[in-house]
Design an enzyme around this catalytic site. Structure first.
Site, PDB file in Angstrom:
ATOM      1  N   ASN A 222      -1.623   1.962   5.784  1.00 11.70           N
ATOM      2  CA  ASN A 222      -0.703   0.945   5.282  1.00 11.70           C
ATOM      3  C   ASN A 222      -0.298   0.097   6.471  1.00 11.70           C
ATOM      4  OD1 ASN A 222       1.301  -0.570   4.052  1.00 11.70           O
ATOM      5  ND2 ASN A 222       2.846   1.037   4.213  1.00 11.70           N
ATOM      6  N   GLY A 223      -0.528  -1.212   6.393  1.00 13.58           N
ATOM      7  CA  GLY A 223      -0.167  -2.091   7.508  1.00 13.58           C
ATOM      8  C   GLY A 223      -1.296  -3.056   7.791  1.00 13.58           C
TER       9      GLY A 223
ATOM     10  N   GLU B 148      17.423 -17.469  -8.461  1.00 14.20           N
ATOM     11  CA  GLU B 148      17.024 -16.107  -8.778  1.00 14.20           C
ATOM     12  C   GLU B 148      16.364 -16.053 -10.167  1.00 14.20           C
ATOM     13  OE1 GLU B 148      16.474 -13.576  -7.219  1.00 14.20           O
ATOM     14  OE2 GLU B 148      16.570 -11.890  -8.586  1.00 14.20           O
TER      15      GLU B 148
ATOM     16  N   CYS C 210       0.844  -1.187   0.000  1.00 16.75           N
ATOM     17  CA  CYS C 210       0.000   0.000   0.000  1.00 16.75           C
ATOM     18  C   CYS C 210       0.886   1.246   0.000  1.00 16.75           C
ATOM     19  CB  CYS C 210      -0.937   0.089   1.215  1.00 16.75           C
ATOM     20  SG  CYS C 210      -2.069  -1.285   1.338  1.00 16.75           S
TER      21      CYS C 210
ATOM     22  N   HIS D 253      17.752 -37.355  -9.084  1.00 14.42           N
ATOM     23  CA  HIS D 253      17.156 -37.985  -7.893  1.00 14.42           C
ATOM     24  C   HIS D 253      15.644 -37.792  -7.845  1.00 14.42           C
ATOM     25  CE1 HIS D 253      21.071 -39.064  -6.375  1.00 14.42           C
ATOM     26  NE2 HIS D 253      21.485 -37.840  -6.674  1.00 14.42           N
TER      27      HIS D 253
ATOM     28  N   LYS E  28       5.766  -4.257  -4.165  1.00 15.05           N
ATOM     29  CA  LYS E  28       7.220  -4.102  -4.047  1.00 15.05           C
ATOM     30  C   LYS E  28       7.731  -4.349  -2.626  1.00 15.05           C
ATOM     31  CE  LYS E  28      11.251  -2.826  -5.619  1.00 15.05           C
ATOM     32  NZ  LYS E  28      11.949  -3.850  -6.412  1.00 15.05           N
TER      33      LYS E  28
ATOM     34  N   GLU F 136       7.668 -14.681 -11.302  1.00 18.52           N
ATOM     35  CA  GLU F 136       6.916 -13.532 -10.793  1.00 18.52           C
ATOM     36  C   GLU F 136       6.418 -12.600 -11.880  1.00 18.52           C
ATOM     37  OE1 GLU F 136       8.757 -10.752  -8.021  1.00 18.52           O
ATOM     38  OE2 GLU F 136      10.700 -11.028  -8.945  1.00 18.52           O
TER      39      GLU F 136
ATOM     40  N   TRP G  57      -2.710  -2.758  -1.687  1.00 22.39           N
ATOM     41  CA  TRP G  57      -2.375  -4.166  -1.899  1.00 22.39           C
ATOM     42  C   TRP G  57      -3.215  -4.921  -0.868  1.00 22.39           C
ATOM     43  CZ3 TRP G  57      -0.228  -8.321   0.827  1.00 22.39           C
ATOM     44  CH2 TRP G  57       0.163  -9.404   0.034  1.00 22.39           C
TER      45      TRP G  57
ATOM     46  N   LYS H 261      12.519 -14.879 -10.873  1.00 20.02           N
ATOM     47  CA  LYS H 261      12.247 -13.757 -11.777  1.00 20.02           C
ATOM     48  C   LYS H 261      11.247 -14.164 -12.851  1.00 20.02           C
ATOM     49  CE  LYS H 261      13.676 -11.239 -10.187  1.00 20.02           C
ATOM     50  NZ  LYS H 261      14.289 -10.543  -9.105  1.00 20.02           N
TER      51      LYS H 261
ATOM     52  N   ARG I 155       3.806  -0.052  -4.947  1.00 20.26           N
ATOM     53  CA  ARG I 155       3.617  -0.611  -3.611  1.00 20.26           C
ATOM     54  C   ARG I 155       2.330  -1.419  -3.498  1.00 20.26           C
ATOM     55  NH1 ARG I 155       6.881   2.013   0.159  1.00 20.26           N
ATOM     56  NH2 ARG I 155       5.547   1.179   1.775  1.00 20.26           N
TER      57      ARG I 155
HETATM   58  O1  M6R Z   1      12.783  -5.033  -0.020  1.00 25.78           O
HETATM   59  P1  M6R Z   1      13.361  -6.408   0.161  1.00 25.78           P
HETATM   60  O2  M6R Z   1      14.668  -6.566  -0.526  1.00 25.78           O
HETATM   61  O3  M6R Z   1      13.435  -6.812   1.604  1.00 25.78           O
HETATM   62  O4  M6R Z   1      12.332  -7.374  -0.532  1.00 25.78           O
HETATM   63  C1  M6R Z   1      12.522  -8.762  -0.481  1.00 25.78           C
HETATM   64  C2  M6R Z   1      11.644  -9.489  -1.457  1.00 25.78           C
HETATM   65  O5  M6R Z   1      10.298  -9.199  -1.210  1.00 25.78           O
HETATM   66  C3  M6R Z   1      11.958  -9.113  -2.905  1.00 25.78           C
HETATM   67  O6  M6R Z   1      13.287  -9.374  -3.220  1.00 25.78           O
HETATM   68  C4  M6R Z   1      11.054  -9.912  -3.866  1.00 25.78           C
HETATM   69  O7  M6R Z   1      11.354 -11.262  -3.791  1.00 25.78           O
HETATM   70  C5  M6R Z   1      11.196  -9.383  -5.287  1.00 25.78           C
HETATM   71  N1  M6R Z   1       9.903  -9.170  -5.847  1.00 25.78           N
HETATM   72  C6  M6R Z   1      11.925 -10.310  -6.192  1.00 25.78           C
HETATM   73  O8  M6R Z   1      12.028  -9.818  -7.474  1.00 25.78           O
END
Ligand code: M6R
Length: 604
Positions: A97-98, A477, A2, A500, A599, A484, A73, A481, A27
């Site tokens: 927010n929260g 990673e 949010c 395995h 984010k 997501e 969000w 990527k 956000r």
């Molecule tokens: O702000 P942060 O680095 O703590 O966030 C951690 C994860 O939420 C963040 O890396 C998330 O996995 C990304 N969307 C990956 O691309």
């Protein structure tokens, strides 16, 4: 999670709020809304499920100069107009927010049922405030309800009978504020109002803010005045804009060479790592017997690269803990352990809480954080700020690379202090690190070729990323990527582990992205690749070989710049980011705002 913004000033609030929300949209982008004071002093609300552009479409022309705005969000309650913020209850309109964890109890304890029309925890806070508000004393109402709330919150509130004023308070969830010539601003982060001024302050927890068109005053819960600690932003408005790129993600991928240079260059003196400007003494690195890295998502994957590196250079055990798991297991750390928290935003609640837990055991905590003054940065004993600039795309790219670069700095520093590496070798190591920007640029120059090969993946239901050692950490990673932003299922596997069980999933045409950059396991990985190839996989191979044309090994080969094996991660991950990016674009998706994600994850 949010984004919130408030403005009181001498220009049209609606424009400030909508533009600010557009910038905060990363956000959360389930729904959006604004509330403002009409000339009559009444509070008016516009809100809708959907994006900020949908909100714009339902806003009328109004000349109000004070208002609040929210982009959501969803946590409690579905994505509906009703659940969108602001929530208005009687004489109070509020954005949040929260999460208010005890909202159910509050409803029954204070008999709020009849006041509620949404399914959100936020509306309960609005109803409670209205219950305690006597039509005059706004601060009194805030003071009365805040001790009743359990959870995290950043609130901006409008009270009837206080036109032109915004009240705000926060616990954990971030808020920054500023006074500029146009008026006073408050927001979840600076990107919302950076175009108006460079000086701002972080709102202290439990400070009650009163904003008018010319002033911001703060007091604590006992009524004592608080002076803001002003700070200046180190980047300008263009850093938070697309700057000619079609998306933030593509811009941020392209910014990696500079972001890494900005992060490491000021920390090298005489060819060696120097963290004195960060205030991190050598004693911090002395006598450490074990290291625990806590983080989430991509930051955690950067930590895995750090683990491989530090373990090899230092010969001390390094554990990478998923922050949300670390919190609920007895931490196996002592007062001699170093704990490193990694976070782009510095506000990921799981990482923050894990850090708080770690601090009960050791005074040696260090955070690697991108956002200046964020909670994780402030609460750790030492901070190594990465200088990636604002990262807006939900998928982390440049922030991940600078986190990796920071681990290279730390590994070298640790090894030097603990005399595991000679100065000459440390200088060579740092020289290699400085050269990674060039190798990333070389890969970015191959973007067209990489885009072409993603066409092969667009209809895939499953994909696999395989590698050994550092390549395995990158596989995780790469898979994250791809998942997501393209919604293609991807699984990362240590190449030697496939046989395995998981190799059963390999059939004709299944895309396998294989990484083979690590010399000491190169022939082993190639054997594993042959195994999947023999079962029909479509193999895209990343290696530092100039050319591989053997179709028994791969269908497509991406040649990475030749570097010391330990430094190949930077160019290799850039290829993986570009693959994910074009897979998303190729499927007609918006890589900047993938479904269901936000984010900064400030809920548990
Ligand atoms: O702000 P942060 O680095 O703590 O966030 C951690 C994860 O939420 C963040 O890396 C998330 O996995 C990304 N969307 C990956 O691309």
């Amino acid at each position: 999670m949010c984004g919130i913004i408030g403005f009181s000033g001498n220009v049209r609030a609606q424009d400030v709020l909508l533009d600010g929300l557009q910038r905060l949209e990363y956000r959360g982008y389930d729904s959006a809304g604004i509330a403002y004071f009409k000339e009559t002093g009444k509070i008016s609300i516009r809100k809708t499920a959907g994006k900020v552009r949908d909100l714009r479409a339902i806003c009328d022309d109004n000349e109000a100069t004070c208002g609040i705005g929210h982009t959501r969000w969803a946590t409690h309650g579905g994505v509906t107009n009703r659940n969108a913020h602001p929530h208005k209850c009687g004489d109070v309109a509020l954005i949040h927010n929260g999460i208010i964890e005890n909202y159910h109890e509050l409803v029954s304890e204070y008999g709020l049922e009849d006041r509620l029309i949404s399914d959100t925890d936020t509306e309960v806070a609005a109803a409670l405030l209205d219950k305690f508000y006597d039509g005059e004393d706004a601060i009194g109402a805030i003071k009365a309800i805040v001790p009743l709330l359990r959870g995290s919150f950043a609130f901006c509130i409008l009270f009837k009978n206080h036109p032109g004023e915004i009240y705000a308070i926060r616990n954990v969830s971030p808020l920054v504020a500023a006074k500029c010539k146009e008026g006073t601003f408050i927001a979840s982060d600076l990107t919302a109002f950076i175009e108006y001024g460079r000086e701002y302050f972080i709102v202290p927890e439990y400070a009650i803010l009163t904003m008018t068109d010319t002033e911001i005053t703060m007091q604590d819960m006992d009524g004592k005045a608080i002076e803001p600690e002003m700070t200046e932003v180190s980047w300008d408005v263009t850093a938070a804009q697309k700057d000619g790129y079609p998306t933030y993600m593509l811009k941020e991928i392209n910014e990696q060479p500079d972001a890494i240079a900005r992060t490491i260059t000021p920390r090298i003196s005489g060819g060696l790592p120097n963290l004195s400007d960060d205030g991190i003494p050598d004693s911090f690195f002395e006598g450490c017997r074990d290291i625990t890295i806590i983080a989430c998502g991509s930051a955690m994957h950067a930590g895995m690269v750090g683990k491989s590196l530090i373990q090899e250079m230092l010969e001390v055990p390094v554990t990478v803990a998923i922050a949300s798991e670390f919190r609920y297991e007895p931490p196996v750390i002592t007062d001699e352990s170093i704990v490193i928290a990694v976070s782009q935003s510095g506000e990921t609640i799981d990482t923050l809480e894990a850090l708080r837990l770690a601090k009960k055991k050791t005074k040696k905590t260090l955070s690697i954080v991108n956002v200046k003054g964020s909670s994780i940065a402030r609460e750790s004993d030492y901070v190594l700020y990465t200088h990636a600039g604002p990262e807006i795309a939900v998928a982390s790219t440049k922030a991940y690379s600078v986190q990796m670069a920071s681990f290279y700095l730390l590994a070298c520093k640790l090894a030097l202090v603990q005399k595991k590496i000679s100065e000459d070798d440390a200088k060579k190591f740092m020289e290699n690190l400085q050269n990674v920007s060039d190798s990333i640029s070389a890969v970015i120059a191959q973007s067209d070729k990489i885009e072409q090969l993603t066409k092969r993946m667009l209809n895939a239901n499953n994909t696999f990323f395989i590698g050994r050692g550092l390549d395995y950490t990158l596989s995780m990673e790469g898979a994250l990527k791809l998942k997501e932003i393209s919604y293609i299922h991807a699984e990362a596997y240590a190449a030697g582990e496939l046989k395995h069980g998981t190799i059963a999933l390999i059939s004709e045409g299944v895309p396998v992205i294989a990484l083979a950059t690590q010399g000491h396991v190169y022939s082993k990985v190639i054997s594993n690749i042959r195994e999947v190839k023999a079962r029909g996989a479509y193999v895209i191979l990343l290696s530092m070989d100039e050319k591989i044309t053997d179709r028994a090994i791969c269908d497509t080969h991406i040649s990475l710049p030749k570097v010391d094996d330990r430094f190949a991660v930077f160019s290799a991950v850039t290829v993986l980011q570009i693959i994910a990016y074009y897979a998303s674009v190729g499927k007609g998706l918006d890589p900047d705002q993938p479904r269901n994600l936000a984010k900064s994850v400030t809920v548990e």
